[in-house]
Design a protein around this motif. Structure first.
Motif, mmCIF file in Angstrom:
data_model
loop_
_atom_site.group_PDB
_atom_site.id
_atom_site.type_symbol
_atom_site.label_atom_id
_atom_site.label_comp_id
_atom_site.label_asym_id
_atom_site.label_seq_id
_atom_site.Cartn_x
_atom_site.Cartn_y
_atom_site.Cartn_z
ATOM 1 N N ARG A 238 4.874 -46.829 -8.269
ATOM 2 C CA ARG A 238 6.027 -46.660 -7.362
ATOM 3 C C ARG A 238 5.570 -46.222 -5.970
ATOM 4 N NH1 ARG A 238 8.355 -44.547 -12.165
ATOM 5 N NH2 ARG A 238 7.851 -42.396 -11.563
ATOM 6 N N ALA A 239 4.551 -45.362 -5.917
ATOM 7 C CA ALA A 239 4.043 -44.909 -4.614
ATOM 8 C C ALA A 239 3.448 -46.069 -3.828
ATOM 9 C CB ALA A 239 3.008 -43.813 -4.828
ATOM 10 N N ILE A 240 2.743 -46.969 -4.514
ATOM 11 C CA ILE A 240 2.193 -48.159 -3.847
ATOM 12 C C ILE A 240 3.330 -49.044 -3.347
ATOM 13 C CG2 ILE A 240 0.872 -50.278 -4.209
ATOM 14 C CD1 ILE A 240 -0.772 -48.712 -6.308
ATOM 15 N N SER A 241 4.322 -49.265 -4.200
ATOM 16 C CA SER A 241 5.445 -50.142 -3.833
ATOM 17 C C SER A 241 6.213 -49.591 -2.643
ATOM 18 C CB SER A 241 6.378 -50.305 -5.031
ATOM 19 O OG SER A 241 5.722 -50.953 -6.101
ATOM 20 N N LEU A 242 6.320 -48.261 -2.533
ATOM 21 C CA LEU A 242 7.030 -47.655 -1.407
ATOM 22 C C LEU A 242 6.367 -48.018 -0.087
ATOM 23 C CD1 LEU A 242 9.234 -45.712 -0.377
ATOM 24 C CD2 LEU A 242 7.607 -43.832 -0.714
ATOM 25 N N ILE A 243 5.043 -47.984 -0.036
ATOM 26 C CA ILE A 243 4.320 -48.362 1.181
ATOM 27 C C ILE A 243 4.444 -49.854 1.428
ATOM 28 C CG2 ILE A 243 2.037 -48.470 2.254
ATOM 29 C CD1 ILE A 243 1.342 -45.900 0.696
ATOM 30 N N ARG A 244 4.269 -50.650 0.396
ATOM 31 C CA ARG A 244 4.327 -52.099 0.565
ATOM 32 C C ARG A 244 5.716 -52.577 0.970
ATOM 33 N NH1 ARG A 244 0.275 -55.284 -1.169
ATOM 34 N NH2 ARG A 244 1.396 -56.667 0.240
ATOM 35 N N SER A 245 6.759 -51.839 0.576
ATOM 36 C CA SER A 245 8.126 -52.260 0.898
ATOM 37 C C SER A 245 8.413 -52.211 2.400
ATOM 38 C CB SER A 245 9.137 -51.379 0.160
ATOM 39 O OG SER A 245 9.096 -50.041 0.644
ATOM 40 N N THR A 246 7.599 -51.491 3.151
ATOM 41 C CA THR A 246 7.771 -51.421 4.611
ATOM 42 C C THR A 246 6.979 -52.504 5.336
ATOM 43 O OG1 THR A 246 5.926 -49.882 4.910
ATOM 44 C CG2 THR A 246 8.085 -48.924 4.414
ATOM 45 N N GLY A 247 6.305 -53.351 4.585
ATOM 46 C CA GLY A 247 5.501 -54.406 5.185
ATOM 47 C C GLY A 247 4.089 -53.978 5.510
ATOM 48 N N LYS A 248 3.686 -52.766 5.122
ATOM 49 C CA LYS A 248 2.347 -52.256 5.382
ATOM 50 C C LYS A 248 1.470 -52.457 4.156
ATOM 51 C CE LYS A 248 3.752 -50.824 9.384
ATOM 52 N NZ LYS A 248 3.352 -51.542 10.636
ATOM 53 N N ASN A 249 0.168 -52.413 4.384
ATOM 54 C CA ASN A 249 -0.775 -52.621 3.285
ATOM 55 C C ASN A 249 -1.582 -51.348 3.064
ATOM 56 O OD1 ASN A 249 -1.934 -54.002 1.210
ATOM 57 N ND2 ASN A 249 -3.336 -55.205 2.474
ATOM 58 N N VAL A 250 -2.120 -51.198 1.857
ATOM 59 C CA VAL A 250 -2.883 -50.017 1.514
ATOM 60 C C VAL A 250 -3.900 -50.372 0.449
ATOM 61 C CG1 VAL A 250 -1.299 -49.258 -0.318
ATOM 62 C CG2 VAL A 250 -2.713 -47.561 0.874
ATOM 63 N N GLY A 251 -5.008 -49.668 0.439
ATOM 64 C CA GLY A 251 -6.009 -49.811 -0.607
ATOM 65 C C GLY A 251 -6.672 -48.468 -0.847
ATOM 66 N N PHE A 252 -7.181 -48.254 -2.084
ATOM 67 C CA PHE A 252 -7.844 -46.979 -2.354
ATOM 68 C C PHE A 252 -8.814 -47.123 -3.514
ATOM 69 C CE2 PHE A 252 -3.927 -46.831 -4.891
ATOM 70 C CZ PHE A 252 -4.426 -46.540 -6.147
ATOM 71 N N VAL A 253 -9.735 -46.165 -3.589
ATOM 72 C CA VAL A 253 -10.626 -46.001 -4.731
ATOM 73 C C VAL A 253 -10.694 -44.515 -5.047
ATOM 74 C CG1 VAL A 253 -13.007 -46.115 -5.568
ATOM 75 C CG2 VAL A 253 -12.045 -48.048 -4.296
ATOM 76 N N MET A 254 -10.456 -44.159 -6.311
ATOM 77 C CA MET A 254 -10.660 -42.801 -6.790
ATOM 78 C C MET A 254 -11.599 -42.862 -7.982
ATOM 79 S SD MET A 254 -10.003 -40.497 -9.416
ATOM 80 C CE MET A 254 -8.559 -41.069 -10.298
ATOM 81 N N ILE A 255 -12.646 -41.999 -7.974
ATOM 82 C CA ILE A 255 -13.576 -41.993 -9.098
ATOM 83 C C ILE A 255 -14.027 -40.562 -9.387
ATOM 84 C CG2 ILE A 255 -15.630 -42.439 -7.678
ATOM 85 C CD1 ILE A 255 -16.513 -44.284 -10.121
ATOM 86 N N ASP A 256 -13.959 -40.201 -10.667
ATOM 87 C CA ASP A 256 -14.405 -38.887 -11.100
ATOM 88 C C ASP A 256 -15.927 -38.838 -11.057
ATOM 89 O OD1 ASP A 256 -15.332 -36.929 -13.388
ATOM 90 O OD2 ASP A 256 -13.266 -36.360 -12.906
#
Length: 891
Positions: free
Chosen positions: A675-693
């Motif tokens: 849902r957090a990803i979709s919230l950003i994408r719904s504004t027409g903006k793009n996002v990417g991330f990497v999380m690693i323990d």
């Protein structure tokens, strides 16, 4: 008038020509028209298929880099796989034989006599005398199709005329033998002889009406073949008829109220070399049985079961046999019989089987959904059965052919109980066993005992039932017919020696062995089993400064009982039949970490290479293949190398995906992240991330391979690289410049550092982490979240592991930089080391990035977020919080 006469002459001539064409071609013009229509219809069908293919459309193209939509949550579709049976003949008869089965009924009707159909007569009338045909055969067919048991109708005139034609006879003799066609009809209780003859596997008789077949006639449409078929029946109170009946004769009885119970049919003469005769019967309480062939019996003997219907089919030698299920014939042993059938996923109702034969399927992974059971051939005996059904539990007792389980609900039967009732119940034992998912055939249960599993979510796939005299030996092994997670029948005793104590602490299955919250290391352990299932338990320990010890079993000590060599990890496994019945799960409580995930069946649990001792452990059993008692992620902590971490980062996918874990992204935390990803994408903006323990290498990523403008986030790794590789040149003035560059993102300070130190430190850091895709000479570059995460993994190793005199000071620069949405979101509960970057206006590459290290207790992780979402700090903070929740859920 002359003109009209001429017109009539022309039309008359044309009609004669048309008739002549019809005679020469051997078919009427109308038939040619039908053939053309059939061809056109076929073409239309092909066209429809092509349209359907076109309608499906081309496969959707992947989104271009930088514009990928978030991967949707995978959906689990619980398909209603249990197909309903279409053969209603397989339904058990709702009634038992009435009084007429005992000889009280009279023959209500005689075989009906009928003439040839008008269609057949018309076809014969249309044939010219000179056509090449067998009119005699046609007449025989018509006559045979309407014959009565009392008197054969006279031969039709057309047949007699055709028989007088020597030319026709000569030509017929030259033709190949006419293909044989079989015809039959039955005499039915309360109905009498059927009014029409059946042929070629059509059903003669009834199903679902509880009416017995009393007699049967069989013949060929070509009466000249009548001597080539023989048949006989097994009749109530009579047994097998002594003599075989020839084509057209009656087998069975009429007017006596006696049921037919079994049947044999065979071919003779040349026909036996050319054909096989197949036949099957619909039997009371059983339904359609399998096909018998060429004289083999079909039906039952000694079970007092009526035949209700029959199908017969001629098949040329070498052709495929008709398909069927179960037995074609069953005979009572004299000790009574138990009959049963099952409703199977994707199959529907199967035919009845009896006396220990298999109902259901084996090796196909299909659930058993319902069943019927009855007993026969024993007075004063009935049967009851109870099914344990998915989402229902124990359903309640059903009796004598009633349905247990469900149909059309896609619910598995998981366990069964079967018992005998009635005056003679004490004279018999009923044995039964089931084929269960993950187990195969389990042991035989008896007289109401449960068979199968419960509380395990495991399907039954097949069953076998046997009725025997009371006190008779079981049909096979009775070991472990039933298992339940609600009542584990095996115990495990855990004994532990902890730091500061000379006494062993003892506990049972599922309890905490050792101590928690007391900072006491576990020094040694002993495990043992108890219960009726054969087998044992094997275990080994990983000791500090020693490593893994050899496995011991059944009460032996594992560990050195020394403070110098405390236990760090364990492995536990079952042996013998225990290993066939159960999975053993166990988890470790590790110093400064707490409870880890559950390991099972010999996998390591605890830590290695981190100098963290175990303080306690728990052991649980579940029925084989059942769900784990809790989360299984992170059962073992072990040292991860820098290259190991960066290699795992390199494996990150393009969409939303996990790294080095089977974590369920449809979990509550995973759904929040989506849902957090979709919230950003719904504004027409793009996002990417990497999380690693950084301890386990487990992680999650989204758009990890998408290129984003780095903006000032590149300053963080660059300053760390200068301190790592040019530490001797970092004096007070340079430190001040670095402070401004990191804390307030000074562009002038960054430019000064780049002028002084060049691109060499960044190139060295790239090599340190195993390579990145961006150009180290670019002061501000495009890079992927994967590249940025790799660089920050290198920074973590420099800050805490591969250190120099500048490491501690350098990492302090990153604890609270301006505009960090990672620190703003998580800094109140975790120490963070981050460097954000942003572009606010005046360019097509508006950017909002942040990356660094989150010290989540003893489980630090790297996080790199890159986006075009400038001005959306609230949405980005929401994203970071969702990522942190997934990390907590993972570990």
């Amino acid at each position: 008038m002359k003109q009209r006469a001429s017109l009539r002459k022309v039309l008359s001539t044309a009609l004669v020509c048309a008739v002549s064409v019809t005679l020469v071609l051997g078919c009427p013009l109308a038939a040619l028209g039908q053939e053309t229509v059939a061809h056109d219809t076929k073409a239309g069908q092909v066209s429809e298929k092509q349209d359907e293919t076109s309608a499906s459309g081309p496969a959707s193209k992947s989104a271009s880099p930088g514009n990928e939509a978030p991967a949707p949550a995978s959906q689990t579709i619980d398909a209603k796989a249990g197909a309903k049976a279409t053969d209603q003949g397989n339904q058990p008869s709702p009634k038992s034989d009435n009084a007429s089965d005992k000889g009280e009924a009279t023959d209500k009707s005689a075989p009906a006599s009928s003439s040839s159909s008008s269609a057949e007569a018309t076809a014969t009338d249309q044939k010219p005398a000179g056509s090449i045909s067998s009119s005699a055969s046609s007449a025989s067919t018509s006559s045979g199709a309407s014959s009565s048991a009392a008197k054969e109708p006279s031969t039709p005139p057309q047949a007699r005329e055709a028989a007088k034609e020597p030319e026709t006879q000569s030509r017929a003799a030259d033709k190949p033998a006419v293909k044989a066609a079989i015809t039959y009809r039955s005499h039915i209780q309360n109905i009498g002889w059927e009014s029409s003859w059946k042929k070629d596997s059509e059903t003669s008789g009834t199903s679902g009406k509880s009416l017995r077949m009393e007699a049967l006639c069989i013949n060929f449409t070509d009466k000249s073949l009548s001597p080539s078929i023989e048949y006989r029946s097994h009749v109530q109170n009579i047994g097998w008829e002594q003599s075989w009946k020839a084509g057209g004769s009656v087998t069975g009885t009429t007017g006596k109220g006696l049921r037919m119970e079994a049947l044999q049919i065979r071919l003779k003469n040349d026909l036996a070399n050319r054909y096989d005769v197949y036949y099957r019967v619909h039997v009371q309480n059983i339904g359609w049985m399998n096909w018998a062939k060429n004289g083999s019996p079909a039906g039952s003997e000694g079970k007092s079961l009526r035949i209700e219907a029959i199908q017969i089919k001629l098949i040329e030698k070498g052709a495929a046999a008709p398909s069927g299920i179960g037995l074609a014939f069953t005979r009572s042993t004299g000790d009574g019989s138990v009959n049963y059938r099952s409703h199977v996923q994707n199959v529907g109702w199967q035919g009845y089987v009896s006396d220990g034969r298999t109902a259901g399927t084996v090796g196909r992974g299909l659930r058993l959904e319902a069943l019927n059971i009855n007993v026969s051939n024993v007075d004063g005996l009935s049967i009851a059965y109870n099914a344990h059904v998915q989402n229902v539990g124990w359903q309640g007792w059903k009796k004598n052919g009633e349905q247990a389980g469900t149909v059309g609900q896609s619910l598995r039967v998981e366990a069964l109980e079967i018992k005998l009732e009635g005056a003679n119940a004490s004279s018999y034992d009923v044995y039964y066993r089931v084929h269960a998912q993950n187990f195969g055939w389990m042991g035989w249960a008896k007289n109401g005992e449960p068979a199968g599993t419960s509380g395990c979510s495991l399907r039954l796939e097949a069953l076998e039932v046997k009725l025997v005299k009371a006190g008779s030996a079981a049909p096979g092994s009775t070991a472990t017919p039933y298992l339940s997670n609600d009542t584990i029948s095996t115990g495990i005793t855990c004994q532990s020696l902890v730091e500061g104590s000379s006494s062993w602490l003892s506990c049972g299955l599922g309890q905490t062995a050792g101590t928690t919250g007391q900072s006491k290391a576990l020094l040694a352990l002993k495990l043992s089993t108890s219960g009726s299932i054969a087998g044992g338990i094997s275990y080994s320990t990983h000791l500090s400064n020693v490593g893994w010890t050899s496995a011991v079993s059944n009460g032996a000590v594992s560990g050195k009982s020394s403070k110098s060599h405390p236990v760090e990890a364990i492995k536990i496994s079952l042996t013998g039949d225990l290993a066939k019945c159960y999975d053993v799960y166990y988890r470790a409580h590790v110093a400064n970490t707490g409870w880890l995930g559950w390991a099972k069946n010999g996998a390591p649990a605890g830590s290695t290479g981190l100098s963290r001792t175990m303080e306690a452990y728990q052991v649980k059993l579940v029925v084989k293949g059942s769900a784990a008692p809790g989360k299984t992620l992170g059962a073992l902590l072990q040292t991860q190398s820098l290259r190991g971490i960066t290699s795992l980062i390199a494996s990150a996918g393009s969409g939303l995906s996990t790294i080095n874990t089977t974590y369920n992204l449809n979990s509550p935390a995973g759904a929040s992240l989506q849902r957090a990803i979709s919230l950003i994408r719904s504004t027409g903006k793009n996002v990417g991330f990497v999380m690693i323990d950084l301890t386990t290498g487990e992680g999650v990523s989204y758009n990890a391979n998408t290129g984003f403008y780095s903006a000032s986030s590149i300053k963080g790794p660059y300053v760390a690289a200068v301190n790592k590789y040019r530490a001797g040149s970092v004096g007070a003035s340079v430190r001040n410049t670095m402070y401004q560059t990191i804390t307030v993102s000074s562009n002038e300070g960054y430019a000064s550092l780049r002028t002084q130190f060049g691109s060499g430190p960044m190139a060295n850091l790239q090599n340190y982490v195993g390579g990145c895709s961006f150009n180290p000479n670019d002061r501000y570059c495009y890079m992927t979240p994967k590249d940025l995460a790799k660089l920050w993994s290198g920074c973590y190793w420099y800050f805490f592991k591969d250190t120099n005199g500048n490491s501690s000071w350098c990492r302090s620069l990153y604890t609270n930089p301006s505009m960090s949405f990672i620190h703003g979101s998580l800094g109140n509960r975790h120490t963070t080391y981050t460097k954000p970057g942003w572009i606010s206006s005046g360019s097509y590459y508006l950017a909002r990035n942040d990356a660094g290290i989150v010290m989540a207790g003893n489980r630090p992780y790297v996080l790199a977020v890159m986006s075009t979402a400038y001005g959306q700090d609230a949405a980005l903070s929401n994203l970071v919080q969702a990522i942190d929740a997934v990390h907590s859920d993972m570990v």
